[in-house]
Design an enzyme around this catalytic site. Structure first.
Site, PDB file in Angstrom:
ATOM      1  NE  ARG A  36      84.735  14.275  33.311  1.00 62.36           N
ATOM      2  CZ  ARG A  36      84.129  13.840  34.421  1.00 62.36           C
ATOM      3  NH1 ARG A  36      84.651  12.865  35.112  1.00 62.36           N
ATOM      4  NH2 ARG A  36      83.006  14.397  34.841  1.00 62.36           N
ATOM      5  CB  ILE A  62      80.227  10.621  34.752  1.00 65.17           C
ATOM      6  CG1 ILE A  62      81.767  10.602  34.819  1.00 65.17           C
ATOM      7  CG2 ILE A  62      79.760  11.821  33.943  1.00 65.17           C
ATOM      8  CD1 ILE A  62      82.455  10.514  33.428  1.00 65.17           C
ATOM      9  CB  SER A  63      82.102  11.590  40.171  1.00 66.28           C
ATOM     10  OG  SER A  63      81.354  10.568  40.755  1.00 66.28           O
ATOM     11  CD  GLN A  64      83.307  18.911  41.007  1.00 66.64           C
ATOM     12  OE1 GLN A  64      82.874  18.438  42.061  1.00 66.64           O
ATOM     13  NE2 GLN A  64      83.681  20.158  40.894  1.00 66.64           N
ATOM     14  N   PRO A  65      85.218  15.763  37.868  1.00 63.65           N
ATOM     15  CG  PRO A  65      86.039  16.645  35.850  1.00 63.65           C
ATOM     16  CD  PRO A  65      84.833  16.633  36.731  1.00 63.65           C
TER      17      PRO A  65
END
Ligand code: SAH
Length: 212
Positions: A36, A62-65
């Site tokens: 990531r 970038i989206s949260q994991p």
């Protein structure tokens, strides 16, 4: 992956995903394998495995994991599945889908982001991703129908051209709603041409817009 990033990544998976009930072994494995930190701006690499979305270029995120893992698990990708993604952004979600063996077709409105993501895919030698710069509202008719569709920017209404490009018995996941209010993450399924929808979570995505 370098050792300290591997540690941070495993911590992310155990502390943010397993604890929140992400169960798919293949999804957890993909989340442990895709680096990531390569998908965030260089000055934020040390925060890449933290429990939140992060800014990327051009005011996007970038989206949260957890959200990436959750949306991926809902689609349940398997090798050879044809998936359409709207909003390539950093390319992280795209790489997770590709790691699971899907053939990914990803559309990004902003050329700079599309190009950056393609560079990372090349560096990681990921082959099963096709990126197009364009407006996701039109979908990718030449490659339709898709086994699954994932939308990672929020439209105010479900775009009809996308549900038209979904295969029968296919699944689509999409955050719907205005940026000024809570958006609802919806899972749509198509059966005999009929779309049914289920609300999964409340989320916050950047808006799906019509032009750059
Ligand atoms: N999955 C990405 C999310 C990026 S944010 C990630 O985790 O990195 C959403 C992305 O959708 C942005 O890059 C934005 O430019 C893009 N986007 C917004 N409207 C779009 C549209 N109509 N067509 C394609 N991409 C769009």
């Amino acid at each position: 992956m370098e050792k300290n990033f591997t540690e941070l990544c495993n911590k992310m998976v155990d502390g943010q995903l397993v604890t929140r009930n992400i169960k798919s072994k293949t999804v957890l494995d993909a989340m442990r394998s895709v680096p990531r930190h390569l998908f965030v701006p260089e000055n934020m690499q040390d925060r890449a495995y933290s429990d939140n979305a992060l800014p990327i270029a051009l005011n996007q995120t970038i989206s949260q994991p957890y959200i990436v893992a959750f949306m991926t698990e809902q689609l349940n990708p398997s090798p050879g599945m044809k998936i359409l993604e709207i909003g390539t952004g950093s390319g992280y979600q795209t790489a997770i889908l590709a790691h699971l063996g899907a053939e990914v077709f990803s559309i990004e409105l902003l050329e700079e982001l599309a190009k950056e993501a393609e560079k990372i895919f090349a560096k990681l030698k990921i082959k099963n991703i096709n990126v197009r710069c364009g407006n996701g509202y039109s979908g990718w008719p030449e490659e339709a129908p898709f086994d699954a569709i994932i939308v990672t920017a929020a439209p105010e209404y479900i775009p009809q051209k996308l549900t038209e490009q979904l295969k029968d018995s296919g699944r689509m996941i999409v955050p719907v709603g205005s940026v000024h209010s809570v958006q609802s993450l919806k899972l749509l399924t198509k059966n005999g041409g009929i779309i049914s929808e289920r609300e999964l979570l409340h989320v916050r995505f950047v808006p799906m817009v019509d032009s750059p």
